[in-house]
Design an enzyme around this catalytic site. Structure first.
Site, PDB file in Angstrom:
ATOM      1  N   SER A  66      38.710  41.614  53.993  1.00 22.20           N
ATOM      2  CA  SER A  66      38.452  40.437  53.166  1.00 22.20           C
ATOM      3  C   SER A  66      39.669  40.017  52.352  1.00 22.20           C
ATOM      4  CB  SER A  66      37.279  40.699  52.235  1.00 22.20           C
ATOM      5  OG  SER A  66      37.647  41.680  51.294  1.00 22.20           O
ATOM      6  N   THR A 197      37.056  40.230  47.602  1.00 25.73           N
ATOM      7  CA  THR A 197      38.319  39.897  46.946  1.00 25.73           C
ATOM      8  C   THR A 197      38.866  41.026  46.081  1.00 25.73           C
ATOM      9  OG1 THR A 197      37.397  37.717  46.676  1.00 25.73           O
ATOM     10  CG2 THR A 197      39.325  38.237  45.337  1.00 25.73           C
ATOM     11  N   THR A 215      42.712  37.067  48.288  1.00 28.89           N
ATOM     12  CA  THR A 215      41.553  37.076  49.188  1.00 28.89           C
ATOM     13  C   THR A 215      41.812  36.194  50.396  1.00 28.89           C
ATOM     14  OG1 THR A 215      39.152  36.671  49.293  1.00 28.89           O
ATOM     15  CG2 THR A 215      40.451  35.096  48.042  1.00 28.89           C
ATOM     16  N   ARG A 225      38.200  24.961  52.359  1.00 31.00           N
ATOM     17  CA  ARG A 225      37.431  25.556  51.259  1.00 31.00           C
ATOM     18  C   ARG A 225      38.317  26.506  50.440  1.00 31.00           C
ATOM     19  NH1 ARG A 225      35.974  31.050  49.429  1.00 31.00           N
ATOM     20  NH2 ARG A 225      33.956  30.885  48.412  1.00 31.00           N
ATOM     21  N   VAL A 226      38.263  26.341  49.126  1.00 34.22           N
ATOM     22  CA  VAL A 226      38.978  27.230  48.212  1.00 34.22           C
ATOM     23  C   VAL A 226      37.931  27.918  47.352  1.00 34.22           C
ATOM     24  CG1 VAL A 226      40.561  27.329  46.250  1.00 34.22           C
ATOM     25  CG2 VAL A 226      41.067  25.833  48.190  1.00 34.22           C
ATOM     26  N   ASP A 228      36.895  31.001  44.238  1.00 34.62           N
ATOM     27  CA  ASP A 228      37.169  31.165  42.810  1.00 34.62           C
ATOM     28  C   ASP A 228      38.479  31.906  42.551  1.00 34.62           C
ATOM     29  OD1 ASP A 228      36.072  33.498  43.906  1.00 34.62           O
ATOM     30  OD2 ASP A 228      35.289  34.164  41.967  1.00 34.62           O
ATOM     31  N   THR A 248      34.665  38.829  41.245  1.00 31.85           N
ATOM     32  CA  THR A 248      34.559  38.879  42.696  1.00 31.85           C
ATOM     33  C   THR A 248      33.132  38.540  43.086  1.00 31.85           C
ATOM     34  OG1 THR A 248      34.797  40.309  44.655  1.00 31.85           O
ATOM     35  CG2 THR A 248      34.090  41.367  42.623  1.00 31.85           C
ATOM     36  N   GLY A 249      32.969  37.940  44.253  1.00 31.39           N
ATOM     37  CA  GLY A 249      31.618  37.609  44.686  1.00 31.39           C
ATOM     38  C   GLY A 249      31.562  36.219  45.280  1.00 31.39           C
ATOM     39  N   ASP A 250      30.416  35.592  45.123  1.00 29.11           N
ATOM     40  CA  ASP A 250      30.201  34.269  45.705  1.00 29.11           C
ATOM     41  C   ASP A 250      30.942  33.212  44.882  1.00 29.11           C
ATOM     42  OD1 ASP A 250      29.360  31.906  46.768  1.00 29.11           O
ATOM     43  OD2 ASP A 250      27.231  32.424  46.785  1.00 29.11           O
ATOM     44  N   GLY A 251      32.207  33.002  45.277  1.00 29.42           N
ATOM     45  CA  GLY A 251      33.100  32.166  44.486  1.00 29.42           C
ATOM     46  C   GLY A 251      32.659  30.730  44.335  1.00 29.42           C
TER      47      GLY A 251
END
Ligand SMILES: *[C@@H]1O[C@H](CO)[C@@H](O)[C@H](O)[C@H]1NC(C)=O
Ligand SMILES: *[C@@H]1O[C@H](CO)[C@@H](O)[C@H](O)[C@H]1NC(C)=O
Length: 337
Positions: A66, A197, A215, A225-226, A228, A248-251
């Site tokens: 990742s 990330t 990431t 797509r960018v 967080d 970290t996670g669902d940006g």
């Protein structure tokens, strides 16, 4: 004399609100990233070098697939990278997003900070900048990313991140066109395997704080797509007068709440790092109760903590800590709430 008083009233050299320094904390059990950051700090190197070395180690090792090249191919099969680095003394930031063909994204982010007056460069132009600054352009595609991509095509491009389009994106590949009406609600196909990330925060013994991220984003993202990670205050934030945090996670969800900025501001107001992390997660939870995400926090006296949202794919969050107490990267975990 104050020193004898200190010695009389304390049994620990780290009392008076001071924890062991220097300190490096990073998201996920990325041990070699922590070791790379720690080897810089323990030899008296700068926090910026520690953040850059730690993150670039993950880029080279493709941490969990990742971070770095050869992971998370987008809808067209290409791997693109996002990264950021922030200097908490000067509040300078360098960030790159949708970076193509360059493996060392955190290095390019640092070059944006140190070799331009800008804060963020994106896409094709960021790659041209990187090449001009001496970074080598190479294909980021690997057999692994090709394989992920071809399996996805074979499976009718599932999962994907489209909605309110035709043909129906929950059943078919594109090309897509907008559909009349905005009625489709889709479950986000996000889990622990789709993005881990690296976020890294570093503090030295002189009150200097830095933070960074790197990431390759989200598997099967819409090109362009960018997340967080390169967004200041979302993916990470550092201020040597308050502390640092990295998320970290669902940006796509998390960046709407600037969780790293929020956590640092809460620590500035006196919140304990764990409590600040928890508040930042709670803020997002109010709107997205089962979002996938976690955050790490450290204040300027070297205290740290973490928090995560309890979700179907995340019950416990693991992170790494290096400081003089252990002198080696130590795995920590926190129960999600
Ligand atoms: C990738 O796959 C090709 C074709 O199957 C093969 O020739 C090549 O050695 C593989 N590369 C790696 C790095 O495994
Ligand atoms: C950092 O957090 C610790 C633990 O809550 C606290 O004791 C310390 O005073 C904090 N430091 C600062 C500068 O707020």
């Amino acid at each position: 004399m104050f020193l004898p008083l200190v010695l009389i009233f304390s049994s620990s050299p780290f009392s008076l609100g001071q924890a062991p320094l220097p300190l490096a904390v990073n998201t996920w059990p990325f041990k070699s990233a922590s070791a790379a950051a720690w080897s810089v700090l323990r030899s008296g190197g700068s926090v910026l070098d520690a953040v850059e070395k730690g993150c670039s180690r993950c880029e080279q090792e493709q941490c969990d697939g990742s971070v770095g090249f050869g992971g998370s191919p987008d809808e067209s099969g290409e791997t693109t990278l996002d990264a950021m680095i922030m200097n908490g003394n000067t509040m300078e930031v360098g960030a790159v997003a949708d970076l193509r063909r360059i493996k060392n994204a955190i290095g390019v982010a640092r070059a944006v900070m140190e070799r331009t007056e800008h804060t963020m460069l994106v896409g094709e132009s960021a790659s041209v900048f990187a090449e001009n600054m001496g970074f080598v352009a190479e294909d980021l595609t690997t057999n692994t990313s090709l394989n992920i991509f071809s399996q996805w095509l074979k499976g009718n491009c599932q999962p994907n991140y489209r909605k309110n389009v035709s043909p129906d994106s929950s059943k078919s590949c594109g090309p897509y066109r907008p559909e009349a009406g905005l009625t489709q609600k889709r479950a986000r196909p996000v889990n622990i395997h789709s993005h881990d990330t690296i976020g890294l925060i570093a503090l030295d013994g002189n009150g200097h704080v830095a933070a960074g991220t790197s990431t390759n984003g989200l598997n099967h993202k819409v090109p362009g797509r960018v997340g967080d990670s390169p967004i200041i205050g979302a993916g990470a934030y550092a201020d040597s007068s308050a502390g640092a945090a990295a998320a970290t996670g669902d940006g796509d969800i998390m960046m709407r709440f600037l969780p790293s900025y929020l956590a640092v501001e809460l620590m500035r107001a006196g919140a304990d790092p764990s409590a600040a992390c928890k508040s930042a997660i709670s803020r997002i939870k109010r709107h997205y109760s089962d979002f996938f995400g976690a955050i790490i926090c450290a204040n300027i006296t070297g205290h740290y903590g973490a928090a995560c949202n309890k979700a179907p794919s995340l019950a416990e969050f693991h992170y790494m800590v290096s400081n003089p107490q252990s002198d080696t990267p130590t795995l920590k975990s926190v129960d999600c709430f």
